[in-house]
Design a protein around this motif. Structure first.
Motif, PDB file in Angstrom:
ATOM      1  N   MET A   1      46.827  27.462  43.717  1.00 41.89           N
ATOM      2  CA  MET A   1      46.023  28.216  44.681  1.00 41.89           C
ATOM      3  C   MET A   1      45.035  27.292  45.390  1.00 41.89           C
ATOM      4  N   SER A   2      44.810  27.563  46.644  1.00 45.58           N
ATOM      5  CA  SER A   2      43.850  26.757  47.392  1.00 45.58           C
ATOM      6  C   SER A   2      42.481  26.838  46.699  1.00 45.58           C
ATOM      7  N   PRO A   3      41.749  25.697  46.584  1.00 48.25           N
ATOM      8  CA  PRO A   3      40.506  25.687  45.809  1.00 48.25           C
ATOM      9  C   PRO A   3      39.474  26.675  46.346  1.00 48.25           C
ATOM     10  N   ASP A   4      39.492  26.963  47.675  1.00 46.43           N
ATOM     11  CA  ASP A   4      38.448  27.808  48.249  1.00 46.43           C
ATOM     12  C   ASP A   4      38.727  29.299  48.142  1.00 46.43           C
ATOM     13  N   LEU A   5      39.976  29.659  47.900  1.00 42.58           N
ATOM     14  CA  LEU A   5      40.335  31.073  48.042  1.00 42.58           C
ATOM     15  C   LEU A   5      39.561  31.970  47.077  1.00 42.58           C
ATOM     16  N   ARG A   6      39.244  31.460  45.908  1.00 38.14           N
ATOM     17  CA  ARG A   6      38.542  32.327  44.945  1.00 38.14           C
ATOM     18  C   ARG A   6      37.157  32.750  45.440  1.00 38.14           C
ATOM     19  N   SER A   7      36.628  32.021  46.417  1.00 38.60           N
ATOM     20  CA  SER A   7      35.301  32.404  46.927  1.00 38.60           C
ATOM     21  C   SER A   7      35.355  33.728  47.706  1.00 38.60           C
ATOM     22  N   ILE A   8      36.534  34.224  48.012  1.00 39.29           N
ATOM     23  CA  ILE A   8      36.593  35.513  48.734  1.00 39.29           C
ATOM     24  C   ILE A   8      36.458  36.696  47.771  1.00 39.29           C
ATOM     25  N   ARG A   9      36.621  36.454  46.460  1.00 40.52           N
ATOM     26  CA  ARG A   9      36.675  37.579  45.514  1.00 40.52           C
ATOM     27  C   ARG A   9      35.450  38.496  45.616  1.00 40.52           C
ATOM     28  N   GLU A  10      34.276  37.907  45.498  1.00 43.20           N
ATOM     29  CA  GLU A  10      33.077  38.753  45.428  1.00 43.20           C
ATOM     30  C   GLU A  10      32.816  39.507  46.738  1.00 43.20           C
ATOM     31  N   PRO A  11      32.784  38.779  47.899  1.00 45.02           N
ATOM     32  CA  PRO A  11      32.561  39.555  49.139  1.00 45.02           C
ATOM     33  C   PRO A  11      33.643  40.604  49.381  1.00 45.02           C
ATOM     34  N   LEU A  12      34.860  40.298  48.989  1.00 45.59           N
ATOM     35  CA  LEU A  12      35.954  41.252  49.212  1.00 45.59           C
ATOM     36  C   LEU A  12      35.778  42.495  48.337  1.00 45.59           C
ATOM     37  N   LEU A  13      35.455  42.282  47.058  1.00 47.36           N
ATOM     38  CA  LEU A  13      35.253  43.431  46.159  1.00 47.36           C
ATOM     39  C   LEU A  13      34.061  44.279  46.610  1.00 47.36           C
ATOM     40  N   ARG A  14      33.005  43.605  47.030  1.00 50.21           N
ATOM     41  CA  ARG A  14      31.812  44.344  47.494  1.00 50.21           C
ATOM     42  C   ARG A  14      32.167  45.202  48.706  1.00 50.21           C
ATOM     43  N   TRP A  15      32.873  44.576  49.643  1.00 47.71           N
ATOM     44  CA  TRP A  15      33.272  45.288  50.864  1.00 47.71           C
ATOM     45  C   TRP A  15      34.149  46.497  50.518  1.00 47.71           C
ATOM     46  N   TYR A  16      35.091  46.293  49.590  1.00 52.20           N
ATOM     47  CA  TYR A  16      36.028  47.365  49.232  1.00 52.20           C
ATOM     48  C   TYR A  16      35.268  48.556  48.647  1.00 52.20           C
ATOM     49  N   ARG A  17      34.309  48.266  47.776  1.00 55.94           N
ATOM     50  CA  ARG A  17      33.582  49.382  47.134  1.00 55.94           C
ATOM     51  C   ARG A  17      32.805  50.196  48.155  1.00 55.94           C
ATOM     52  N   ARG A  18      32.371  49.555  49.206  1.00 56.83           N
ATOM     53  CA  ARG A  18      31.607  50.306  50.218  1.00 56.83           C
ATOM     54  C   ARG A  18      32.498  50.993  51.241  1.00 56.83           C
ATOM     55  N   ASN A  19      33.658  50.433  51.506  1.00 54.31           N
ATOM     56  CA  ASN A  19      34.432  50.875  52.670  1.00 54.31           C
ATOM     57  C   ASN A  19      35.780  51.512  52.371  1.00 54.31           C
ATOM     58  N   ARG A  20      36.158  51.566  51.123  1.00 56.82           N
ATOM     59  CA  ARG A  20      37.529  52.032  50.864  1.00 56.82           C
ATOM     60  C   ARG A  20      37.715  53.486  51.292  1.00 56.82           C
ATOM     61  N   ARG A  21      38.920  53.753  51.765  1.00 59.61           N
ATOM     62  CA  ARG A  21      39.216  55.135  52.150  1.00 59.61           C
ATOM     63  C   ARG A  21      39.409  55.978  50.891  1.00 59.61           C
ATOM     64  N   ASP A  22      39.013  57.238  50.999  1.00 57.07           N
ATOM     65  CA  ASP A  22      39.162  58.130  49.855  1.00 57.07           C
ATOM     66  C   ASP A  22      40.581  58.716  49.896  1.00 57.07           C
ATOM     67  N   LEU A  23      41.512  58.095  49.185  1.00 49.58           N
ATOM     68  CA  LEU A  23      42.910  58.534  49.213  1.00 49.58           C
ATOM     69  C   LEU A  23      43.247  59.205  47.877  1.00 49.58           C
ATOM     70  N   PRO A  24      44.151  60.200  47.914  1.00 47.43           N
ATOM     71  CA  PRO A  24      44.376  60.997  46.689  1.00 47.43           C
ATOM     72  C   PRO A  24      44.761  60.151  45.482  1.00 47.43           C
ATOM     73  N   TRP A  25      45.555  59.090  45.681  1.00 48.53           N
ATOM     74  CA  TRP A  25      45.990  58.296  44.521  1.00 48.53           C
ATOM     75  C   TRP A  25      44.883  57.354  44.037  1.00 48.53           C
ATOM     76  N   ARG A  26      43.763  57.322  44.765  1.00 50.32           N
ATOM     77  CA  ARG A  26      42.647  56.518  44.270  1.00 50.32           C
ATOM     78  C   ARG A  26      41.697  57.355  43.424  1.00 50.32           C
ATOM     79  N   ARG A  27      42.029  58.662  43.318  1.00 46.56           N
ATOM     80  CA  ARG A  27      41.162  59.520  42.492  1.00 46.56           C
ATOM     81  C   ARG A  27      41.734  59.681  41.092  1.00 46.56           C
ATOM     82  N   THR A  28      42.780  58.938  40.764  1.00 49.40           N
ATOM     83  CA  THR A  28      43.405  59.117  39.455  1.00 49.40           C
ATOM     84  C   THR A  28      43.664  57.770  38.799  1.00 49.40           C
TER      85      THR A  28
END
Ligand code: SF4
Length: 363
Positions: A1-28
């Motif tokens: 894996m490219s050495p820098d790619l892991r730096s996206i983990r935290e901003p990506l997870l933070r963004w997802y928790r704030r912006n994810r769509r509320d889809l039926p299969w995400r409630r289970t």
């Protein structure tokens, strides 16, 4: 894996928790429900899938209900979603889970991949989302996001690049919340890093993205030119005998396998639609018709075929039904045809008939 790619983990997870769509299969966290959603979402848009997913789970709430259902019932619940082999494989896999795993889905990607129809993507998605396993997923959305982040300029469908994408995704998913990480990548691809016009200014990864820095992220990923679908012309007939219409069923394997349709077939080169209809009826269902009245023409785009289907109505066919290339037939009241599992083309053909009948002066 490219050495820098892991730096996206935290901003990506933070963004997802704030912006994810509320889809039926995400409630289970039910692995069965997550598996069904992943099977439906392949090649199909989220908005299309939601009502199918909800109906399917009401009708088949768990693995055992799906394993015990009649094949026609499962295809009927799937009808309209396309790629029907997915529905057949779901049921085959449900039967294996019922018979060999006590009705519980295996909880590793390896175990899931042993089931019929479950490939690397679905196994990774179910294992990570339902069972918290650090398993990678690479679908079209993820491939696009990674190709842009890493500025990969080779064909993403080539075996070498595909291997690299899986390795990158594998390195990235290692760590906490693997299910969220995978869903975040897919969500970013579906809502921000979209195919034609990525919204880089709204992207949580903009400062880390090599494609954006290069200034032409929208031209990535590179894909080989697609071959244009082959034009195909065909004819089908609504055959009415004593007020009942003939429906025929395709054999279980192959395109639209197990679905019901009106009899007919592809036209030969330079053959007219009516002539082709009379020939294919003789050859494929053994019936002769004296004449045919045209109801209309339907166009439908499959992955590799652009179909033009001429639909006719034929009264009082004579002869005995002998099937060639179909595996079952039924004579039904025309209103009953709509209740059979069928593909989009047959549905459109029946709509032509309904339109004609509603406009008919003697109704
Ligand atoms: Fe995609 Fe733009 Fe985000 Fe890069 S910055 S990941 S190209 S949306």
């Amino acid at each position: 894996m490219s050495p820098d790619l892991r730096s996206i983990r935290e901003p990506l997870l933070r963004w997802y928790r704030r912006n994810r769509r509320d889809l039926p299969w995400r409630r289970t966290r039910d692995p069965y429900a997550i598996w069904i959603s992943e099977a439906m979402l392949q090649q199909t848009r989220v908005e299309t899938v939601i009502p199918y997913y909800e109906r399917f789970l009401t009708r088949f709430p768990d693995v055992l209900a799906l394993a015990d259902a009649a094949a026609d019932e499962v295809l009927g619940a799937w009808a309209g979603l396309g790629y029907y082999s997915r529905a057949r494989n779901l049921q085959r896999a449900a039967r294996v889970v019922a018979d060999e795993h006590g009705g519980r889905l295996p909880d590793t990607a390896e175990g899931l991949r042993e089931l019929p129809g479950i490939g690397r993507y679905t196994a990774g998605a179910v294992a990570s989302i339902a069972f918290d396993r650090p398993e990678p997923v690479v679908d079209g959305n993820v491939a696009r996001v990674l190709a842009r982040l890493l500025e990969i300029r080779e064909d993403v469908k080539s075996p070498a690049v595909s291997r690299r994408l899986w390795e990158e995704a594998e390195g990235l998913v290692r760590g906490r919340d693997p299910g969220d990480l995978n869903q975040a990548l897919m969500e970013l691809g579906a809502t921000v890093c979209t195919p034609r016009s990525p919204r880089c200014l709204a992207c949580p990864l903009v400062k880390l993205c090599a494609g954006h820095a290069a200034g032409d992220a929208e031209s990535l990923p590179v894909k080989p030119a697609r071959r244009a679908p082959r034009p195909v012309e065909a004819a089908a007939g609504l055959l009415l005998r004593r007020g009942r219409a003939l429906a025929v069923r395709r054999p279980p394997r192959g395109l639209l396998g197990g679905l019901w349709e009106l009899p007919g077939g592809d036209l030969a080169p330079r053959e007219g639609p009516e002539e082709g209809l009379l020939r294919t009826l003789r050859e494929r269902v053994g019936l002769r018709v004296a004449g045919a009245r045209r109801l209309g023409t339907i166009e439908h785009l499959f992955t590799h075929r652009r179909l033009r289907l001429h639909v006719f109505r034929c009264d009082t066919p004579f002869g005995r039904v002998r099937l060639e290339g179909f595996d079952a037939h039924r004579w039904l009241a025309p209103a009953g045809l709509a209740g059979l599992p069928q593909g989009a083309v047959t549905r459109k053909a029946l709509e032509l008939l309904a339109t004609e009948e509603s406009g008919s002066p003697d109704r």
